[in-house]
Scaffold this active site. Structure first.
Site, mmCIF file in Angstrom:
data_model
loop_
_atom_site.group_PDB
_atom_site.id
_atom_site.type_symbol
_atom_site.label_atom_id
_atom_site.label_comp_id
_atom_site.label_asym_id
_atom_site.label_seq_id
_atom_site.Cartn_x
_atom_site.Cartn_y
_atom_site.Cartn_z
ATOM 1 N N LYS A 52 74.585 79.912 34.544
ATOM 2 C CA LYS A 52 75.188 80.920 33.824
ATOM 3 C C LYS A 52 76.432 80.474 33.305
ATOM 4 C CE LYS A 52 76.207 83.994 38.228
ATOM 5 N NZ LYS A 52 77.168 85.032 38.849
ATOM 6 N N LYS A 70 64.044 85.314 39.795
ATOM 7 C CA LYS A 70 64.707 86.576 41.010
ATOM 8 C C LYS A 70 65.114 88.187 39.754
ATOM 9 C CE LYS A 70 68.952 85.979 41.312
ATOM 10 N NZ LYS A 70 70.529 85.417 42.154
ATOM 11 N N LYS A 104 70.907 91.573 38.300
ATOM 12 C CA LYS A 104 71.700 92.002 37.868
ATOM 13 C C LYS A 104 71.444 92.683 36.264
ATOM 14 C CE LYS A 104 74.778 92.497 42.126
ATOM 15 N NZ LYS A 104 75.919 92.035 41.811
HETATM 16 P P1 AMP Z 1 75.225 88.919 44.233
HETATM 17 O O1 AMP Z 1 74.660 89.799 43.037
HETATM 18 O O2 AMP Z 1 74.827 87.448 42.804
HETATM 19 O O3 AMP Z 1 76.803 88.430 44.123
HETATM 20 O O4 AMP Z 1 74.602 88.591 45.551
HETATM 21 C C1 AMP Z 1 74.870 88.951 46.847
HETATM 22 C C2 AMP Z 1 73.781 88.745 47.624
HETATM 23 O O5 AMP Z 1 72.791 89.039 46.780
HETATM 24 C C3 AMP Z 1 73.660 87.577 47.463
HETATM 25 O O6 AMP Z 1 73.470 87.301 49.284
HETATM 26 C C4 AMP Z 1 72.484 86.402 47.204
HETATM 27 O O7 AMP Z 1 71.693 85.744 47.631
HETATM 28 C C5 AMP Z 1 71.644 88.244 47.109
HETATM 29 N N1 AMP Z 1 70.387 88.555 45.990
HETATM 30 C C6 AMP Z 1 71.081 88.809 44.598
HETATM 31 N N2 AMP Z 1 69.828 88.735 44.511
HETATM 32 C C7 AMP Z 1 68.702 88.466 44.990
HETATM 33 C C8 AMP Z 1 67.480 88.802 44.603
HETATM 34 N N3 AMP Z 1 66.310 88.687 43.338
HETATM 35 N N4 AMP Z 1 66.597 88.244 46.240
HETATM 36 C C9 AMP Z 1 67.446 88.349 47.183
HETATM 37 N N5 AMP Z 1 68.485 88.604 47.522
HETATM 38 C C10 AMP Z 1 69.675 88.521 46.756
#
Ligand code: AMP
Ligand code: TRP
Length: 333
Positions: A111, A197, A200
């Site tokens: 990041k 991955k 967003k």
């Molecule tokens: P975030 O969008 O970074 O706040 O992630 C929120 C939750 O979604 C966390 O538990 C991440 O590990 C999960 N997460 C985000 N992107 C992925 C992905 N591509 N595959 C699986 N889990 C994800």
């Protein structure tokens, strides 16, 4: 019955990766456990974000939580920023962390590269991010933390900080939490570049499915996903990462095992697989979107959030009082 905590950042709209990697397991766990789920809106300000977008995103996530099946009466759902004890404990944990361990976090490295190529101007919020996350977890004595595999390193650091604090002050104040990835789908990959991955913040939005995408766009994204020239429906992450990713999504949303799906497509091609998968994903997302629109008009949600918040606040406040006592900061207030 276990105490479970998890959160999602309000940085942007939620993706299918968030759903499969996090929300879906939370919904499955909520009946048998004591679940705390929050909107990590303080984590969202670790990168530049327009306040109007933040306001919109955090409300939208509340409605999406509801739409995905989280029950606001059974589970405690709240905004992280509404309980200031989170940032207070984060400060205390920061004072028990060191620069080396924060610097080594993969998420910090990737990041900060995105934000700046000069060390001088890397936002400090990105560096201390894991201390706030550790505070979110340790404040409530969580047993397990269901998150995708990208968060494993942060949970490991949480365990280290908790253990260090306990040992330093010869106390058992912090429970050591367990990382709890989903059975399948801990890392959903980008549809156009299955080596990274699904995120967003990806530049090409065609590789990411957003839960609020138009249904027809979702179908197009899946039909246009990158596979390979072998044309054999086979789960081989190394040589066929694109197909392996589609099979993972398929398995998570249909409940069929990877082996069962491979068997089903033994004499079929990638086009057949994509068409059926698009059907499955669109059905799940369509249902979420319908419930999302109902949730947007639900006047009770705000009341339920406030109620949850006040219960969690009491708990968090009592924990901070105990921590203050250990640190020699005791004071009745
Ligand atoms: P975030 O969008 O970074 O706040 O992630 C929120 C939750 O979604 C966390 O538990 C991440 O590990 C999960 N997460 C985000 N992107 C992925 C992905 N591509 N595959 C699986 N889990 C994800
Ligand atoms: N850092 C997590 C993510 O990006 C979100 C989060 C913040 C979280 N605090 C948490 C998840 C505490 C679990 C527990 O995915």
């Amino acid at each position: 019955m276990k105490k479970i905590i998890s959160g999602l950042q309000a940085t942007d709209s939620l993706t299918l990766g968030n759903y499969i990697g996090s929300i879906k397991s939370l919904v499955e766990l909520q009946n048998e456990n004591n679940l705390y789920v929050f909107i990590a809106d303080l984590h969202s300000i670790t990168v530049p974000i327009d306040p109007k977008d933040l306001e919109k995103n955090r409300k939208s996530i509340v409605c999406l939580y509801k739409a995905c099946g989280l029950d606001f009466k059974k589970s405690k759902i709240f905004y992280q920023s509404s309980i200031i004890e989170h940032s207070h404990l984060a400060y205390i944990l920061m004072c028990h962390s060191n620069l080396g361990e924060l610097n080594r976090m993969n998420q910090f490295k990737s990041k900060s590269l995105k934000q700046s190529n000069k060390t001088e101007t890397i936002p400090t919020g990105l560096l201390i991010y894991p201390c706030l996350m550790a505070a979110d977890i340790l404040l409530y004595d969580a047993d397990i933390v269901p998150v995708g595999s990208d968060q494993k390193q942060h949970i490991e650091l949480t365990r280290i900080l908790a253990d260090r604090f306990n040992k330093k002050y010869k106390s058992k104040i912090f429970k050591i939490p367990e990382f709890y990835p989903p059975k399948i789908g801990g890392r959903i990959m980008d549809l156009l570049d299955p080596t990274v991955k699904m995120s967003k913040s990806s530049e090409n939005k065609k590789g990411t499915i957003f839960l609020l995408d138009k249904i027809e766009d979702i179908r197009k994204k899946i039909m246009g996903s990158k596979t390979d020239s072998l044309n054999k429906v086979n789960f081989d992450i190394e040589n066929q990462p694109g197909v392996a990713n589609l099979l993972t999504i398929y398995s998570s949303l249909s409940g069929l095992s990877i082996k069962e799906i491979e068997k089903k497509y033994i004499n079929k091609n990638y086009g057949d697989l994509k068409k059926d998968l698009a059907e499955i994903v669109c059905k799940v997302v369509e249902d979420i979107q319908k419930k999302y629109n109902d949730a947007k008009n639900n006047k009770n949600l705000d009341k339920e959030l406030k109620l949850n918040s006040s219960v969690c606040k009491k708990e968090a406040h009592n924990k901070i009082k105990e921590i203050h006592k250990i640190l020699g900061l005791e004071y009745e207030y």
